[in-house]
Motif scaffolding. Structure first.
Motif, mmCIF file in Angstrom:
data_model
loop_
_atom_site.group_PDB
_atom_site.id
_atom_site.type_symbol
_atom_site.label_atom_id
_atom_site.label_comp_id
_atom_site.label_asym_id
_atom_site.label_seq_id
_atom_site.Cartn_x
_atom_site.Cartn_y
_atom_site.Cartn_z
ATOM 1 N N ASP A 160 60.666 104.924 25.037
ATOM 2 C CA ASP A 160 59.415 105.557 25.464
ATOM 3 C C ASP A 160 59.420 107.057 25.154
ATOM 4 N N GLN A 161 60.573 107.702 25.311
ATOM 5 C CA GLN A 161 60.678 109.124 24.967
ATOM 6 C C GLN A 161 60.429 109.334 23.479
ATOM 7 N N MET A 162 60.962 108.443 22.659
ATOM 8 C CA MET A 162 60.766 108.563 21.216
ATOM 9 C C MET A 162 59.296 108.343 20.851
ATOM 10 N N GLN A 170 57.922 108.804 14.540
ATOM 11 C CA GLN A 170 58.047 108.570 13.101
ATOM 12 C C GLN A 170 59.340 107.836 12.783
ATOM 13 N N ILE A 171 60.411 108.169 13.523
ATOM 14 C CA ILE A 171 61.686 107.471 13.341
ATOM 15 C C ILE A 171 61.533 106.004 13.720
ATOM 16 N N LEU A 172 60.869 105.734 14.836
ATOM 17 C CA LEU A 172 60.660 104.348 15.259
ATOM 18 C C LEU A 172 59.821 103.573 14.246
ATOM 19 N N GLN A 173 58.888 104.249 13.603
ATOM 20 C CA GLN A 173 58.018 103.580 12.643
ATOM 21 C C GLN A 173 58.752 103.310 11.326
ATOM 22 N N GLU A 174 59.529 104.287 10.851
ATOM 23 C CA GLU A 174 60.165 104.163 9.541
ATOM 24 C C GLU A 174 61.551 103.524 9.607
ATOM 25 N N ARG A 175 62.187 103.550 10.754
ATOM 26 C CA ARG A 175 63.492 102.932 10.966
ATOM 27 C C ARG A 175 64.557 103.375 9.941
ATOM 28 N N PRO A 176 64.816 104.687 9.804
ATOM 29 C CA PRO A 176 65.858 105.122 8.865
ATOM 30 C C PRO A 176 67.243 104.685 9.346
ATOM 31 N N ARG A 177 68.155 104.492 8.414
ATOM 32 C CA ARG A 177 69.541 104.124 8.715
ATOM 33 C C ARG A 177 70.480 105.163 8.111
ATOM 34 N N GLU A 223 63.853 93.576 19.474
ATOM 35 C CA GLU A 223 64.211 94.154 18.182
ATOM 36 C C GLU A 223 63.989 95.662 18.134
ATOM 37 N N GLU A 224 62.995 96.190 18.872
ATOM 38 C CA GLU A 224 62.778 97.631 18.888
ATOM 39 C C GLU A 224 63.894 98.337 19.647
ATOM 40 N N LEU A 225 64.299 97.771 20.779
ATOM 41 C CA LEU A 225 65.424 98.349 21.527
ATOM 42 C C LEU A 225 66.724 98.204 20.738
ATOM 43 N N ALA A 226 66.832 97.137 19.963
ATOM 44 C CA ALA A 226 68.016 96.962 19.121
ATOM 45 C C ALA A 226 68.119 98.097 18.114
ATOM 46 N N TYR A 227 66.990 98.529 17.572
ATOM 47 C CA TYR A 227 67.034 99.660 16.650
ATOM 48 C C TYR A 227 67.388 100.948 17.381
ATOM 49 N N VAL A 228 66.885 101.120 18.599
ATOM 50 C CA VAL A 228 67.169 102.348 19.347
ATOM 51 C C VAL A 228 68.670 102.515 19.560
ATOM 52 N N ILE A 229 69.352 101.445 19.970
ATOM 53 C CA ILE A 229 70.796 101.578 20.196
ATOM 54 C C ILE A 229 71.544 101.682 18.871
ATOM 55 N N GLN A 230 71.015 101.066 17.808
ATOM 56 C CA GLN A 230 71.634 101.227 16.490
ATOM 57 C C GLN A 230 71.507 102.672 16.020
ATOM 58 N N PRO A 303 66.461 118.798 24.245
ATOM 59 C CA PRO A 303 65.534 117.661 24.211
ATOM 60 C C PRO A 303 66.273 116.410 23.736
ATOM 61 N N CYS A 304 65.616 115.270 23.816
ATOM 62 C CA CYS A 304 66.261 114.015 23.430
ATOM 63 C C CYS A 304 66.735 114.089 21.979
ATOM 64 N N VAL A 305 68.039 113.922 21.775
ATOM 65 C CA VAL A 305 68.606 114.071 20.436
ATOM 66 C C VAL A 305 68.243 112.902 19.527
ATOM 67 N N LEU A 306 67.706 111.801 20.081
ATOM 68 C CA LEU A 306 67.248 110.698 19.239
ATOM 69 C C LEU A 306 65.904 111.007 18.588
ATOM 70 N N ASN A 307 65.262 112.086 19.015
ATOM 71 C CA ASN A 307 63.979 112.457 18.435
ATOM 72 C C ASN A 307 64.121 113.338 17.207
ATOM 73 N N LEU A 308 65.333 113.569 16.746
ATOM 74 C CA LEU A 308 65.560 114.412 15.577
ATOM 75 C C LEU A 308 65.701 113.548 14.332
ATOM 76 N N TYR A 309 64.905 113.830 13.327
ATOM 77 C CA TYR A 309 64.995 113.131 12.038
ATOM 78 C C TYR A 309 66.035 113.886 11.205
ATOM 79 N N TYR A 310 67.316 113.607 11.495
ATOM 80 C CA TYR A 310 68.404 114.381 10.896
ATOM 81 C C TYR A 310 68.360 114.346 9.374
#
Length: 338
Positions: A160-162, A170-177, A223-230, A303-310
Motif C-alpha cells: 500500500d505504501q508503494m 511505477q515499480i509495482l507496475q513495471e516489476r523490475p528485477r 502474486e503482487e505481495l510475492a513481488y513485494v518480498i522479492q 522514507p520507504c526504501v522500496l519506493n526507490l527505483y534504484y
C-alpha cells in the motif's frame, strides 16, 4: 542455494555415504542442507547432506528418536510443501529478469514458483525455518521461508505504501528485477567514483556476493505481495551500500534493525533481536550503545526504501541519495569494528 531434503535412505544411527566415486577428484561440495526422515514405528531421523561437484552424494546422520504419533502426523503434514519444493527448479532455473505476474501456472498456482500451503503448513514451516535461521544465520533459504510464511500483514502495508508513492507505484507496475541478467556491469564500472552504481558494484566485489543468490518467492499466496518480498530481497544489498555495512554478522544485524523499522517484517524483527547472541562482548556493547540507536533513527527518518527505483539512480552520487533519504553515515570508529 541449498534446499532441505525431506527423505533419505539407509539405517539410522550412523553416518552413511549413499554413492562414492571409485576414482577422480575428491568430493567438492557444491550444495548442502539438512534432511528430516520419518521412519516406520514413529521414529524420526535428522542430519545433513552434501552433493558433490561430480554427482557424488554423502549423508551424515546427526540423531534419531521416537516421537508421539500426533507429532508424526504433524511432521508429515509440514513436509508436504517441502517435497513440492524439491521438485521445483532452483533460482538459476528460470530467468531472473522475468517479472512476477498474475497468470495461470497450473492448479492453484499464482506465479511460476508458487507452492500453495495451508495455515498449518505455514505455521510449521515458519517454526522450522526460524529455528534453522537462528542456528545458522547464513542459511538464506531458511530466512526466505521464514519471511514468506510470517510476513503477509507487513507485506500488505508495504504494498500500500508503494501504491501511494509515484516511484513506488511505477515499480509495482513495471516489476523490475535485479540480477546478473539485468545488470549492465560494464556500465556500472564506468560510472564515476562515489555514484550509487559504482559503490553498489564495489560492495558486491569486496564482499564476494551476487544478486543471483536471492531465492525465488514460493509460499506467498498473492502474486503482487510475492513481488513485494522479492523486491525487498533484491534491494537488500542496496541497503548494505546505503548504510555502509559489510556482510559479516555485525553488519547484517545492523541492516536487520534498519529493515525491521522500515518494513515491520517479523523475519527482520526476529533477526534483529536474536542475531546478537553470536556477537562478542565488545561488538555487543557497541551494537547496543551506538549501532542500534543509529539504525533505528535512520530507519524511522528515511522514507520507504522500496519506493526507490534504484536502477534509474545508478548515476546519482551516494552521498546525495543518503542526504535525500536522511541517512547519516555511521561513526568512523564503528566502521572499523565491522
Amino acid at each position: 542455494m541449498s534446499q532441505p531434503a525431506v527423505q533419505a535412505r539407509g539405517k539410522p544411527g550412523r553416518p552413511e555415504v549413499l554413492r562414492k566415486r571409485k576414482s577422480g577428484p575428491p568430493l567438492n561440495p557444491k550444495a548442502s542442507g539438512a534432511y528430516l526422515e520419518i521412519l516406520s514405528g514413529g521414529e524420526v531421523r535428522w542430519g545433513e547432506f552434501y552433493i558433490g561437484k561430480f554427482g557424488a552424494s554423502a549423508l551424515t546422520s546427526r540423531g534419531h528418536r521416537e516421537v508421539p504419533a500426533v507429532m508424526v502426523t504433524l511432521l508429515r503434514e509440514s513436509l508436504h510443501p517441502l517435497r513440492l519444493l524439491q521438485r521445483l527448479p532452483g533460482p538459476a532455473a528460470g530467468p531472473a529478469d522475468v517479472p512476477l505476474r498474475a497468470a495461470s501456472h497450473g492448479t492453484g498456482l499464482l506465479y511460476p514458483e508458487h507452492i500453495p500451503t495451508s495455515p498449518l503448513q505455514k505455521a510449521l514451516l515458519a517454526a522450522g525455518s526460524a529455528g534453522m535461521a537462528l542456528y545458522n544465520p547464513y542459511r538464506h533459504d531458511m530466512v526466505a521461508v521464514l519471511g514468506e510464511t510470517t510476513g503477509c500483514r507487513a507485506l500488505k502495508v508495504l504494498r500500500d505504501q508503494m501504491k501511494r508513492d509515484p516511484e513506488g507505484s511505477q515499480i509495482l507496475q513495471e516489476r523490475p528485477r535485479i540480477s546478473l541478467a539485468t545488470l549492465d556491469l560494464g556500465k556500472l564500472q564506468s560510472l564515476p567514483e562515489g555514484s550509487l552504481g559504482r559503490e553498489y558494484l564495489r560492495f558486491l566485489d569486496e564482499n564476494r556476493v551476487s544478486p543471483d543468490t536471492r531465492a525465488p518467492t514460493r509460499f506467498v499466496d498473492d502474486e503482487e505481495l510475492a513481488y513485494v518480498i522479492q523486491r525487498y530481497r533484491e534491494v537488500h544489498d542496496m541497503l548494505h551500500t546505503l548504510l555502509g555495512m559489510p556482510t559479516n554478522i555485525l553488519g547484517e544485524i545492523v541492516v536487520k534493525w534498519f529493515e525491521a523499522v522500515q518494513t515491520g517484517l517479523p523475519m527482520c524483527i526476529l533477526g534483529a533481536l536474536f542475531g546478537p547472541v553470536r556477537l562478542s562482548a565488545q561488538h555487543l556493547q557497541v551494537l547496543v550503545s551506538e549501532l542500534v540507536p543509529w539504525a533505528v533513527q535512520n530507519g524511522r527518518r528515511a522514507p520507504c526504501v522500496l519506493n526507490l527505483y534504484y536502477e534509474r539512480r545508478w548515476e546519482q552520487p551516494l552521498t546525495a541519495l543518503r542526504e535525500e533519504l536522511g541517512i547519516t553515515e555511521p561513526p568512523l570508529h564503528i566502521k572499523r569494528l565491522t
